[in-house]
Each structure stands twice: as structure tokens, then as C-alpha cells.
Design a protein around this motif. Sequence first.
Motif, PDB file in Angstrom:
ATOM      1  N   VAL A 140       0.824  -1.216   0.000  1.00  0.00           N
ATOM      2  CA  VAL A 140       0.000   0.000   0.000  1.00  0.00           C
ATOM      3  C   VAL A 140       0.858   1.267   0.000  1.00  0.00           C
ATOM      4  O   VAL A 140       0.614   2.190  -0.780  1.00  0.00           O
ATOM      5  CB  VAL A 140      -0.997  -0.009   1.185  1.00  0.00           C
ATOM      6  CG1 VAL A 140      -1.682   1.336   1.344  1.00  0.00           C
ATOM      7  CG2 VAL A 140      -2.039  -1.107   0.981  1.00  0.00           C
ATOM      8  N   ARG A 159      -6.412   6.885 -11.130  1.00  0.00           N
ATOM      9  CA  ARG A 159      -7.131   5.803 -11.799  1.00  0.00           C
ATOM     10  C   ARG A 159      -6.375   5.294 -13.020  1.00  0.00           C
ATOM     11  O   ARG A 159      -6.270   4.092 -13.249  1.00  0.00           O
ATOM     12  CB  ARG A 159      -8.529   6.273 -12.190  1.00  0.00           C
ATOM     13  CG  ARG A 159      -9.325   5.194 -12.855  1.00  0.00           C
ATOM     14  CD  ARG A 159     -10.706   5.662 -13.210  1.00  0.00           C
ATOM     15  NE  ARG A 159     -11.570   4.511 -13.038  1.00  0.00           N
ATOM     16  CZ  ARG A 159     -12.806   4.561 -12.713  1.00  0.00           C
ATOM     17  NH1 ARG A 159     -13.386   5.708 -12.496  1.00  0.00           N
ATOM     18  NH2 ARG A 159     -13.514   3.467 -12.598  1.00  0.00           N
ATOM     19  N   ALA A 165      -5.792   0.082  -8.157  1.00  0.00           N
ATOM     20  CA  ALA A 165      -6.877  -0.830  -8.519  1.00  0.00           C
ATOM     21  C   ALA A 165      -6.711  -2.137  -7.740  1.00  0.00           C
ATOM     22  O   ALA A 165      -5.579  -2.565  -7.468  1.00  0.00           O
ATOM     23  CB  ALA A 165      -6.852  -1.105 -10.022  1.00  0.00           C
ATOM     24  N   PRO A 166      -7.824  -2.765  -7.390  1.00  0.00           N
ATOM     25  CA  PRO A 166      -7.721  -4.014  -6.627  1.00  0.00           C
ATOM     26  C   PRO A 166      -6.822  -5.062  -7.287  1.00  0.00           C
ATOM     27  O   PRO A 166      -6.042  -5.722  -6.610  1.00  0.00           O
ATOM     28  CB  PRO A 166      -9.174  -4.497  -6.545  1.00  0.00           C
ATOM     29  CG  PRO A 166      -9.987  -3.255  -6.652  1.00  0.00           C
ATOM     30  CD  PRO A 166      -9.221  -2.347  -7.582  1.00  0.00           C
ATOM     31  N   GLY A 167      -6.906  -5.195  -8.593  1.00  0.00           N
ATOM     32  CA  GLY A 167      -6.088  -6.192  -9.280  1.00  0.00           C
ATOM     33  C   GLY A 167      -4.602  -5.936  -9.121  1.00  0.00           C
ATOM     34  O   GLY A 167      -3.814  -6.864  -8.891  1.00  0.00           O
ATOM     35  N   LEU A 169      -3.113  -4.140  -6.702  1.00  0.00           N
ATOM     36  CA  LEU A 169      -2.736  -4.321  -5.296  1.00  0.00           C
ATOM     37  C   LEU A 169      -2.671  -5.806  -4.934  1.00  0.00           C
ATOM     38  O   LEU A 169      -1.736  -6.247  -4.260  1.00  0.00           O
ATOM     39  CB  LEU A 169      -3.716  -3.583  -4.386  1.00  0.00           C
ATOM     40  CG  LEU A 169      -3.663  -2.056  -4.470  1.00  0.00           C
ATOM     41  CD1 LEU A 169      -4.852  -1.441  -3.755  1.00  0.00           C
ATOM     42  CD2 LEU A 169      -2.360  -1.521  -3.899  1.00  0.00           C
ATOM     43  N   LEU A 170      -3.643  -6.574  -5.414  1.00  0.00           N
ATOM     44  CA  LEU A 170      -3.647  -8.007  -5.103  1.00  0.00           C
ATOM     45  C   LEU A 170      -2.490  -8.745  -5.768  1.00  0.00           C
ATOM     46  O   LEU A 170      -1.913  -9.656  -5.171  1.00  0.00           O
ATOM     47  CB  LEU A 170      -4.985  -8.628  -5.508  1.00  0.00           C
ATOM     48  CG  LEU A 170      -6.171  -8.248  -4.626  1.00  0.00           C
ATOM     49  CD1 LEU A 170      -7.475  -8.770  -5.217  1.00  0.00           C
ATOM     50  CD2 LEU A 170      -5.981  -8.767  -3.211  1.00  0.00           C
TER      51      LEU A 170
END
Length: 197
Positions: A140, A159, A165-167, A169-170
Motif C-alpha cells: 500500500v 485511476r 486498482a484491486p487487481g 494491489l492483489l
Amino acid sequence: LWTELGRGARTFLVATVAAAAAAALLSLLGRVPDAEDWLIFAALAASAAVAQRLIIPVGRHHGFPMAVVFLVAAALLLPPELVALMGIAQHVPDIAGRRFPAYITAFNVSNYTLSTLAAWGAARLIGASAGVAAALVLVVVNHAALATMLRLARGRSFRSTGLLAPGALLADLALASLGVVLARFYLSNPYLIPLAV
């Protein structure tokens, strides 16, 4: 090339480098690392430097460096004095090979120094869930700082960078999680380390 950055980006760069330098200096107030700490550091630093060249590209201005695995392991296994050196160790190939302009390398070293020290701090604060905290905080903090720099330096919206974006970060969290596994293997059964690497 420094002049191609706008005032906001230059200010953020200087602030990031200053914060990383201050955090690294503060880390020197801890205990003196012992021989085992130095051996672990040498292995993780060399691995991070090699892995830094293995970047999974994502967009024009970002990729997922495999070095994150070794940074999280360092945050879990090393004292802060050595954790503070991981950002430099990771970027030795960039420094030696001058792949990027100096200001980009300075930002990247500082960003990873701050991210890894923040992961170390989170791991110490959380305790039982130290690995999860270290991996989350490193990802993060790193993504937020890089997205901010791209906003200021290149005019890219948060953006459009895709960094938050979640993707994204994951995906980076998956790599960081391998660092938790690597650290755990070191502590419980070092013979499993090659499987994690």
C-alpha cells in the motif's frame, strides 16, 4: 532531466528522499546487527538485486518487481538498521547500469526504503499477524507513493495508473506474501527456502 519534473513532483521527490534518509538514520538507533543478521541481509539483498531485474510489466510506468518477496522477508527477519539498506541493495543493478535517470532511481530507492521500513514497523506493532501486516503495508505505501509521483510528474490520474486498482494491489500482495512464506521457512525449516524462491 530533473528539470522535466514540475514543481509538485520535484517537491514530492525531495520529500520522499528526505523522509527515507531520516527514517534510515533513525533506524541506526537500534541494536548493532550480529553476524547472523549480516548473513541474512547479504542473502536477501543479493536476491532482491537479482530479482529487481525480473519485472512483470504493467502499463507504461509500472511493473511488479519480484524483489518484493525479499523485501517483505527482510522486514520480518532483520533489524531496522539492515532493513533500511534493502532499498539501496535492491536497486544496485539500476544504479550500476544507469537504466533510469538519477531522479527516478532516487525516488525508487527512497520509496522502497520507506515501504520496507513501514512494513517492519507494522510487523512489530501487530505481532501475531506480522507477516500479513508487513506485506499489506509494503504494498500500500509503495503503490500510494508511486501513484502520487506519477500524478505529479506525468499528470496521470490515480485511476489511469492502475496502481490503486484491486487487481494491481492483489497482484503485488501475492508477491509480497511469498516473502512471508520465505521468512517463515527460514525460521522453521530453512531447507524449504529453495521452494519459496
